[in-house]
Scaffold this motif. Structure first.
Motif, short mmCIF file in Angstrom:
data_model
loop_
_atom_site.label_atom_id
_atom_site.label_comp_id
_atom_site.label_asym_id
_atom_site.label_seq_id
_atom_site.Cartn_x
_atom_site.Cartn_y
_atom_site.Cartn_z
N SER A 47 109.99 -5.41 50.98
CA SER A 47 109.77 -4.70 52.24
C SER A 47 110.43 -3.32 52.22
O SER A 47 109.83 -2.33 52.64
CB SER A 47 110.33 -5.53 53.40
OG SER A 47 110.20 -4.85 54.61
N THR A 48 111.63 -3.26 51.70
CA THR A 48 112.35 -1.98 51.60
C THR A 48 111.64 -1.04 50.63
O THR A 48 111.45 0.14 50.93
CB THR A 48 113.80 -2.21 51.13
OG1 THR A 48 114.45 -3.07 52.07
CG2 THR A 48 114.56 -0.92 51.01
N LEU A 49 111.24 -1.57 49.47
CA LEU A 49 110.57 -0.73 48.48
C LEU A 49 109.23 -0.23 49.00
O LEU A 49 108.85 0.92 48.77
CB LEU A 49 110.36 -1.50 47.18
CG LEU A 49 111.61 -1.77 46.35
CD1 LEU A 49 111.29 -2.73 45.20
CD2 LEU A 49 112.20 -0.47 45.82
N ALA A 50 108.50 -1.09 49.70
CA ALA A 50 107.18 -0.72 50.20
C ALA A 50 107.26 0.38 51.26
O ALA A 50 106.32 1.15 51.43
CB ALA A 50 106.47 -1.94 50.77
N LEU A 95 101.01 -7.26 46.77
CA LEU A 95 99.66 -6.76 46.50
C LEU A 95 99.21 -5.76 47.56
O LEU A 95 98.51 -4.79 47.24
CB LEU A 95 98.68 -7.92 46.39
CG LEU A 95 98.84 -8.80 45.15
CD1 LEU A 95 97.90 -9.98 45.21
CD2 LEU A 95 98.64 -8.00 43.88
N GLU A 96 99.60 -5.98 48.81
CA GLU A 96 99.21 -5.05 49.87
C GLU A 96 99.90 -3.70 49.72
O GLU A 96 99.37 -2.68 50.12
CB GLU A 96 99.52 -5.65 51.24
CG GLU A 96 98.59 -6.77 51.62
CD GLU A 96 99.00 -7.51 52.88
OE1 GLU A 96 99.95 -7.05 53.57
OE2 GLU A 96 98.39 -8.54 53.18
N ALA A 97 101.10 -3.71 49.12
CA ALA A 97 101.86 -2.47 48.98
C ALA A 97 101.52 -1.69 47.72
O ALA A 97 101.75 -0.48 47.67
CB ALA A 97 103.36 -2.80 48.98
N LEU A 98 100.97 -2.35 46.72
CA LEU A 98 100.71 -1.70 45.44
C LEU A 98 99.49 -0.79 45.49
O LEU A 98 98.55 -1.03 46.25
CB LEU A 98 100.49 -2.75 44.34
CG LEU A 98 101.71 -3.56 43.94
CD1 LEU A 98 101.31 -4.66 42.95
CD2 LEU A 98 102.78 -2.67 43.33
N PRO A 99 99.46 0.24 44.65
CA PRO A 99 98.27 1.09 44.56
C PRO A 99 97.10 0.31 43.93
O PRO A 99 97.31 -0.64 43.18
CB PRO A 99 98.72 2.25 43.66
CG PRO A 99 100.02 1.86 43.06
CD PRO A 99 100.56 0.70 43.83
N GLN A 100 95.91 0.74 44.25
CA GLN A 100 94.70 0.04 43.80
C GLN A 100 94.63 -0.19 42.28
O GLN A 100 94.24 -1.28 41.86
CB GLN A 100 93.44 0.77 44.28
CG GLN A 100 93.17 0.57 45.75
CD GLN A 100 92.93 -0.88 46.11
OE1 GLN A 100 92.22 -1.59 45.42
NE2 GLN A 100 93.55 -1.32 47.19
N PRO A 101 94.98 0.77 41.44
CA PRO A 101 94.88 0.51 39.99
C PRO A 101 95.76 -0.66 39.53
O PRO A 101 95.37 -1.43 38.67
CB PRO A 101 95.34 1.83 39.35
CG PRO A 101 95.10 2.87 40.39
CD PRO A 101 95.31 2.18 41.71
N ILE A 103 96.68 -3.20 41.46
CA ILE A 103 96.07 -4.41 42.01
C ILE A 103 94.92 -4.86 41.11
O ILE A 103 94.81 -6.04 40.77
CB ILE A 103 95.57 -4.18 43.45
CG1 ILE A 103 96.76 -3.94 44.38
CG2 ILE A 103 94.76 -5.37 43.93
CD1 ILE A 103 96.36 -3.52 45.78
N ARG A 104 94.07 -3.92 40.71
CA ARG A 104 92.94 -4.27 39.84
C ARG A 104 93.42 -4.88 38.53
O ARG A 104 92.87 -5.86 38.05
CB ARG A 104 92.06 -3.04 39.58
CG ARG A 104 91.11 -2.73 40.72
CD ARG A 104 90.07 -1.70 40.32
NE ARG A 104 90.63 -0.37 40.10
CZ ARG A 104 90.88 0.51 41.05
NH1 ARG A 104 90.61 0.21 42.30
NH2 ARG A 104 91.38 1.70 40.76
N ALA A 105 94.48 -4.30 37.97
CA ALA A 105 95.02 -4.83 36.71
C ALA A 105 95.63 -6.22 36.91
O ALA A 105 95.64 -7.03 35.99
CB ALA A 105 96.07 -3.87 36.16
N SER A 106 96.07 -6.51 38.12
CA SER A 106 96.72 -7.79 38.39
C SER A 106 95.73 -8.91 38.70
O SER A 106 96.10 -10.08 38.64
CB SER A 106 97.67 -7.65 39.59
OG SER A 106 98.72 -6.78 39.27
N LEU A 107 94.52 -8.55 39.03
CA LEU A 107 93.54 -9.58 39.40
C LEU A 107 93.32 -10.61 38.29
O LEU A 107 93.05 -11.78 38.56
CB LEU A 107 92.21 -8.95 39.81
CG LEU A 107 92.22 -8.30 41.19
CD1 LEU A 107 90.86 -7.66 41.47
CD2 LEU A 107 92.59 -9.29 42.27
N ALA A 108 93.44 -10.18 37.06
CA ALA A 108 93.27 -11.11 35.93
C ALA A 108 94.34 -12.19 35.94
O ALA A 108 94.15 -13.25 35.33
CB ALA A 108 93.30 -10.34 34.61
#
Length: 139
Positions: A47-50, A95-101, A103-108
């Motif tokens: 929460s703090t980092l986001a 996942l909500e806080a991370l940038p889209q690229p 998140i896409r890499a994490s979907l796997a």
């Protein structure tokens, strides 16, 4: 930036990641309470980092990719429902806080972990509310 400044940034990020390493290590502890406390502390840290738009996002992305993702996704199958709930909430928050690229890499990694909990096998998530939250994971 100069090579020296880039090296200092890498060192600073590594030092910051070490601050969270104890809690990340506790996610694999045999004691359910230790796992729960680590999840709670990591949720506060995320929460703090986001909330920090620049440096916090970089640190969060590095923390997720380098050390947090695997043990956190493993906890989606924790034998304790509260730990599964906290792990799922923390995964969603990250996942909500991370940038889209990222998140896409994490979907796997995220999709198979969620699918395993939603399957009709014995490993499926028994709690209806958690199954619904699994389906709502960002991605």
């Amino acid at each position: 930036t100069t090579p020296a400044m880039a090296a200092m940034e890498v060192d600073a990020e590594a030092g910051t990641l070490q601050l969270y390493q104890r809690d990340v290590n506790c996610l694999s502890d045999d004691d359910r309470t230790t796992r729960r406390r680590a999840l709670t502390r990591l949720a506060a840290s995320v929460s703090t980092l986001a909330s920090d738009e620049a440096a916090g996002m970089q640190t969060l992305a590095a923390l997720w990719e380098q050390s947090l993702r695997a043990p956190l996704l493993k906890l989606l199958a924790d034998p304790v429902e509260k730990n599964r709930e906290l792990a799922l909430a923390l995964t969603a928050a990250v996942l909500e806080a991370l940038p889209q690229p990222v998140i896409r890499a994490s979907l796997a990694h995220v999709a198979p972990a969620a699918a395993a909990r939603l399957s009709s096998s014995a490993a499926a998530e028994p709690t209806e509310e958690l199954r619904l939250q699994l389906l709502r994971l960002p991605g």
